[in-house]
Scaffold this motif. Structure first.
Motif, PDB file in Angstrom:
ATOM      1  N   VAL A  73       0.918  -1.299  -0.092  1.00 42.35           N
ATOM      2  CA  VAL A  73      -0.056  -0.025   0.022  1.00 42.35           C
ATOM      3  C   VAL A  73       0.897   1.340  -0.089  1.00 42.35           C
ATOM      4  CG1 VAL A  73      -1.713   1.088   1.309  1.00 42.35           C
ATOM      5  CG2 VAL A  73      -1.917  -1.314   1.216  1.00 42.35           C
ATOM      6  N   HIS A  74       0.755   2.316  -0.740  1.00 43.62           N
ATOM      7  CA  HIS A  74       1.474   3.382  -1.210  1.00 43.62           C
ATOM      8  C   HIS A  74       0.516   4.590  -0.603  1.00 43.62           C
ATOM      9  CE1 HIS A  74       4.382   6.129  -3.039  1.00 43.62           C
ATOM     10  NE2 HIS A  74       3.167   6.787  -3.420  1.00 43.62           N
ATOM     11  N   MET A  75       1.631   5.636   0.120  1.00 49.51           N
ATOM     12  CA  MET A  75       0.733   6.720   0.668  1.00 49.51           C
ATOM     13  C   MET A  75       1.446   7.924   0.291  1.00 49.51           C
ATOM     14  SD  MET A  75      -0.024   7.542   4.637  1.00 49.51           S
ATOM     15  CE  MET A  75      -0.510   8.968   5.152  1.00 49.51           C
ATOM     16  N   THR A  76       0.966   9.031  -0.259  1.00 49.59           N
ATOM     17  CA  THR A  76       1.594  10.138  -0.488  1.00 49.59           C
ATOM     18  C   THR A  76       0.715  11.247  -0.378  1.00 49.59           C
ATOM     19  OG1 THR A  76       3.148  11.164  -2.398  1.00 49.59           O
ATOM     20  CG2 THR A  76       0.931  10.308  -2.730  1.00 49.59           C
ATOM     21  N   GLY A  77       1.520  12.675  -0.493  1.00 48.89           N
ATOM     22  CA  GLY A  77       0.673  13.926  -0.250  1.00 48.89           C
ATOM     23  C   GLY A  77       1.669  14.953   0.302  1.00 48.89           C
ATOM     24  N   HIS A  78       1.056  16.088   0.421  1.00 49.96           N
ATOM     25  CA  HIS A  78       1.849  17.154   0.612  1.00 49.96           C
ATOM     26  C   HIS A  78       1.431  17.925   2.148  1.00 49.96           C
ATOM     27  CE1 HIS A  78       2.053  17.497  -3.798  1.00 49.96           C
ATOM     28  NE2 HIS A  78       3.130  17.916  -3.491  1.00 49.96           N
ATOM     29  N   GLY A  79       0.398  17.379   2.666  1.00 48.26           N
ATOM     30  CA  GLY A  79      -0.181  17.991   3.795  1.00 48.26           C
ATOM     31  C   GLY A  79      -0.769  17.116   4.853  1.00 48.26           C
ATOM     32  N   ASN A  80      -1.759  17.523   5.510  1.00 47.68           N
ATOM     33  CA  ASN A  80      -2.302  17.022   6.895  1.00 47.68           C
ATOM     34  C   ASN A  80      -2.531  15.651   6.509  1.00 47.68           C
ATOM     35  OD1 ASN A  80      -2.481  17.116   9.605  1.00 47.68           O
ATOM     36  ND2 ASN A  80      -4.718  17.671   9.301  1.00 47.68           N
ATOM     37  N   VAL A  81      -2.180  14.751   7.753  1.00 52.06           N
ATOM     38  CA  VAL A  81      -2.872  13.365   7.810  1.00 52.06           C
ATOM     39  C   VAL A  81      -3.480  13.126   9.089  1.00 52.06           C
ATOM     40  CG1 VAL A  81      -1.971  10.988   7.930  1.00 52.06           C
ATOM     41  CG2 VAL A  81      -1.051  12.595   6.250  1.00 52.06           C
ATOM     42  N   VAL A  82      -4.702  12.534   9.125  1.00 51.90           N
ATOM     43  CA  VAL A  82      -5.046  12.073  10.629  1.00 51.90           C
ATOM     44  C   VAL A  82      -5.505  10.703  10.432  1.00 51.90           C
ATOM     45  CG1 VAL A  82      -7.109  12.461  12.141  1.00 51.90           C
ATOM     46  CG2 VAL A  82      -5.792  14.374  11.165  1.00 51.90           C
ATOM     47  N   PHE A  83      -5.085   9.724  11.262  1.00 51.82           N
ATOM     48  CA  PHE A  83      -5.677   8.361  11.267  1.00 51.82           C
ATOM     49  C   PHE A  83      -6.560   8.185  12.457  1.00 51.82           C
ATOM     50  CE2 PHE A  83      -1.487   6.854   9.517  1.00 51.82           C
ATOM     51  CZ  PHE A  83      -2.130   6.997   8.320  1.00 51.82           C
ATOM     52  N   SER A  84      -7.765   7.888  12.227  1.00 54.24           N
ATOM     53  CA  SER A  84      -8.661   7.611  13.648  1.00 54.24           C
ATOM     54  C   SER A  84      -8.265   6.271  14.133  1.00 54.24           C
ATOM     55  CB  SER A  84     -10.289   7.503  12.841  1.00 54.24           C
ATOM     56  OG  SER A  84     -10.025   6.183  12.112  1.00 54.24           O
ATOM     57  N   ASP A  85      -8.903   6.363  15.402  1.00 53.79           N
ATOM     58  CA  ASP A  85      -8.575   5.024  16.051  1.00 53.79           C
ATOM     59  C   ASP A  85      -8.798   3.819  15.401  1.00 53.79           C
ATOM     60  OD1 ASP A  85      -8.153   6.823  18.346  1.00 53.79           O
ATOM     61  OD2 ASP A  85     -10.043   6.171  19.532  1.00 53.79           O
ATOM     62  N   SER A  86      -9.973   3.558  14.574  1.00 54.48           N
ATOM     63  CA  SER A  86     -10.155   2.545  13.630  1.00 54.48           C
ATOM     64  C   SER A  86      -9.155   2.466  12.600  1.00 54.48           C
ATOM     65  CB  SER A  86     -11.582   2.378  13.223  1.00 54.48           C
ATOM     66  OG  SER A  86     -11.650   3.601  12.360  1.00 54.48           O
ATOM     67  N   ASP A  87      -8.714   3.510  12.067  1.00 59.98           N
ATOM     68  CA  ASP A  87      -7.560   3.401  11.273  1.00 59.98           C
ATOM     69  C   ASP A  87      -6.432   2.912  11.777  1.00 59.98           C
ATOM     70  OD1 ASP A  87      -9.268   4.908   9.167  1.00 59.98           O
ATOM     71  OD2 ASP A  87      -8.096   6.704   9.556  1.00 59.98           O
ATOM     72  N   VAL A  88      -6.037   3.485  13.051  1.00 59.52           N
ATOM     73  CA  VAL A  88      -4.812   3.010  13.722  1.00 59.52           C
ATOM     74  C   VAL A  88      -4.888   1.353  13.972  1.00 59.52           C
ATOM     75  CG1 VAL A  88      -3.551   2.832  15.657  1.00 59.52           C
ATOM     76  CG2 VAL A  88      -4.303   5.064  14.422  1.00 59.52           C
ATOM     77  N   THR A  89      -5.733   1.114  14.311  1.00 56.53           N
ATOM     78  CA  THR A  89      -5.871  -0.580  14.706  1.00 56.53           C
ATOM     79  C   THR A  89      -5.626  -1.452  13.641  1.00 56.53           C
ATOM     80  OG1 THR A  89      -7.568  -0.171  16.569  1.00 56.53           O
ATOM     81  CG2 THR A  89      -7.571  -2.219  15.776  1.00 56.53           C
ATOM     82  N   ASN A  90      -6.489  -0.880  12.698  1.00 56.64           N
ATOM     83  CA  ASN A  90      -6.639  -1.623  11.130  1.00 56.64           C
ATOM     84  C   ASN A  90      -5.125  -1.572  10.508  1.00 56.64           C
ATOM     85  OD1 ASN A  90      -8.103  -3.431   9.407  1.00 56.64           O
ATOM     86  ND2 ASN A  90      -7.992  -1.879   8.039  1.00 56.64           N
ATOM     87  N   LEU A  91      -4.549  -0.511  10.417  1.00 53.35           N
ATOM     88  CA  LEU A  91      -3.278  -0.502   9.899  1.00 53.35           C
ATOM     89  C   LEU A  91      -2.226  -1.313  10.755  1.00 53.35           C
ATOM     90  CD1 LEU A  91      -3.164   3.305   9.256  1.00 53.35           C
ATOM     91  CD2 LEU A  91      -2.703   1.544   7.455  1.00 53.35           C
ATOM     92  N   ARG A  92      -2.173  -1.358  11.984  1.00 56.17           N
ATOM     93  CA  ARG A  92      -1.247  -2.088  12.851  1.00 56.17           C
ATOM     94  C   ARG A  92      -1.608  -3.680  12.711  1.00 56.17           C
ATOM     95  NH1 ARG A  92      -3.093  -0.730  17.966  1.00 56.17           N
ATOM     96  NH2 ARG A  92      -1.785   1.049  17.878  1.00 56.17           N
ATOM     97  N   ASN A  93      -2.960  -3.962  12.575  1.00 52.64           N
ATOM     98  CA  ASN A  93      -3.149  -5.426  12.257  1.00 52.64           C
ATOM     99  C   ASN A  93      -2.538  -5.650  10.829  1.00 52.64           C
ATOM    100  OD1 ASN A  93      -4.332  -5.630  14.725  1.00 52.64           O
ATOM    101  ND2 ASN A  93      -6.370  -5.380  13.951  1.00 52.64           N
ATOM    102  N   TYR A  94      -2.669  -4.841   9.867  1.00 50.17           N
ATOM    103  CA  TYR A  94      -2.128  -5.072   8.669  1.00 50.17           C
ATOM    104  C   TYR A  94      -0.767  -5.156   8.462  1.00 50.17           C
ATOM    105  CZ  TYR A  94      -0.945  -3.776   3.626  1.00 50.17           C
ATOM    106  OH  TYR A  94      -0.053  -3.572   2.633  1.00 50.17           O
ATOM    107  N   LEU A  95      -0.125  -4.271   9.226  1.00 49.92           N
ATOM    108  CA  LEU A  95       1.591  -4.424   9.173  1.00 49.92           C
ATOM    109  C   LEU A  95       2.073  -5.645   9.934  1.00 49.92           C
ATOM    110  CD1 LEU A  95       2.034  -0.614   9.337  1.00 49.92           C
ATOM    111  CD2 LEU A  95       2.388  -2.224   7.256  1.00 49.92           C
ATOM    112  N   THR A  96       1.359  -6.039  11.233  1.00 52.72           N
ATOM    113  CA  THR A  96       2.062  -6.963  11.841  1.00 52.72           C
ATOM    114  C   THR A  96       1.265  -8.212  11.321  1.00 52.72           C
ATOM    115  OG1 THR A  96      -0.072  -6.968  13.243  1.00 52.72           O
ATOM    116  CG2 THR A  96       1.999  -5.707  14.159  1.00 52.72           C
ATOM    117  N   ALA A  97       0.546  -8.235  10.386  1.00 55.27           N
ATOM    118  CA  ALA A  97       0.172  -9.669   9.607  1.00 55.27           C
ATOM    119  C   ALA A  97       0.821  -9.997   8.628  1.00 55.27           C
ATOM    120  CB  ALA A  97      -1.255  -9.477   9.423  1.00 55.27           C
ATOM    121  N   GLY A  98       1.833  -8.998   7.994  1.00 51.20           N
ATOM    122  CA  GLY A  98       2.736  -9.428   6.824  1.00 51.20           C
ATOM    123  C   GLY A  98       2.488  -8.138   5.863  1.00 51.20           C
ATOM    124  N   GLY A  99       1.717  -7.188   6.293  1.00 51.59           N
ATOM    125  CA  GLY A  99       1.465  -5.967   4.830  1.00 51.59           C
ATOM    126  C   GLY A  99       2.747  -5.148   5.006  1.00 51.59           C
TER     127      GLY A  99
END
Length: 212
Positions: A73-99
């Motif tokens: 998964v690729h992420m880019t941009g020039h400005g603000n980024v906000v991860f919600s609690d559900s974003d954080v949980t899902n991203l952590r699960n994704y990355l710890t599972a091999g993503g």
């Protein structure tokens, strides 16, 4: 979950093509920047390192369960980024599972993204990735590490990472603008050798994911 994701990775390197995705995040930043970059990187990889990635990348939000369908998964941009609690949980699960998440600062993201990465991994620090790391070695050698693609502040390009069990799962490229170098030639009028460096470095990232 880990077995499920590793099964997907096995499928991805078999006779089936695989999708990669662009992260659609909240906060007002232009997540959609560099629209030609991923299609061009996909084309380069399919032609040069024998991948079979679908030509058109998907778009996925950080909290979407479909995130686990994508090995890259690729992420880019020039400005603000906000991860919600559900974003954080899902991203952590994704990355710890091999993503794998590649964050490419398109200039202006740095002050925002670092605190959001800390939300995902509060006990892990971003560490600079040395030039002898495998991601800089093959299939294209970059003996000095991350190449400089676009100049902004006269500072050197840096690659930072989060490692889990000694495996790189999050790559943050800073003061480099790889995505700009992947774009169509007429977008930034980069010389051919600069675009070639950017695409080869991108291919190394893709190669690292599918071979590690």
């Amino acid at each position: 979950m880990k077995r499920y994701f590793y099964l997907l990775l096995l499928i991805s390197v078999s006779s089936f093509s695989q999708e990669i995705a662009l992260l659609k995040y909240s906060g007002g930043g232009d997540w959609y920047a560099n629209p030609t970059s991923l299609p061009n990187l996909i084309s380069f990889c399919n032609s040069n390192i024998n991948t079979r990635i679908k030509a058109k990348p998907s778009t996925v939000e950080p909290s979407n369960p479909d995130l686990l369908s994508y090995p890259f998964v690729h992420m880019t941009g020039h400005g603000n980024v906000v991860f919600s609690d559900s974003d954080v949980t899902n991203l952590r699960n994704y990355l710890t599972a091999g993503g794998f998440l590649h964050i490419d600062d398109n200039y202006g993201m740095d002050q925002f993204i670092r605190k959001e990465i800390k939300k995902i991994f509060p006990n892990n620090n971003l560490v600079e990735i040395p030039a002898n790391h495998p991601i800089f070695q093959k299939p294209f050698p970059f003996p000095n590490g991350l190449p400089k693609i676009h100049e902004h502040d006269g500072t050197r390009p840096q690659a930072f990472g989060i490692f889990i069990d000694n495996k790189l799962v999050l790559l943050y490229t800073y003061e480099c603008d790889l995505g700009d170098g992947w774009e169509d030639a007429e977008v930034h009028n980069d010389p051919a050798n600069v675009r070639d460096k950017a695409l080869k470095m991108g291919a190394n990232i893709i190669n690292y994911i599918f071979t590690n």
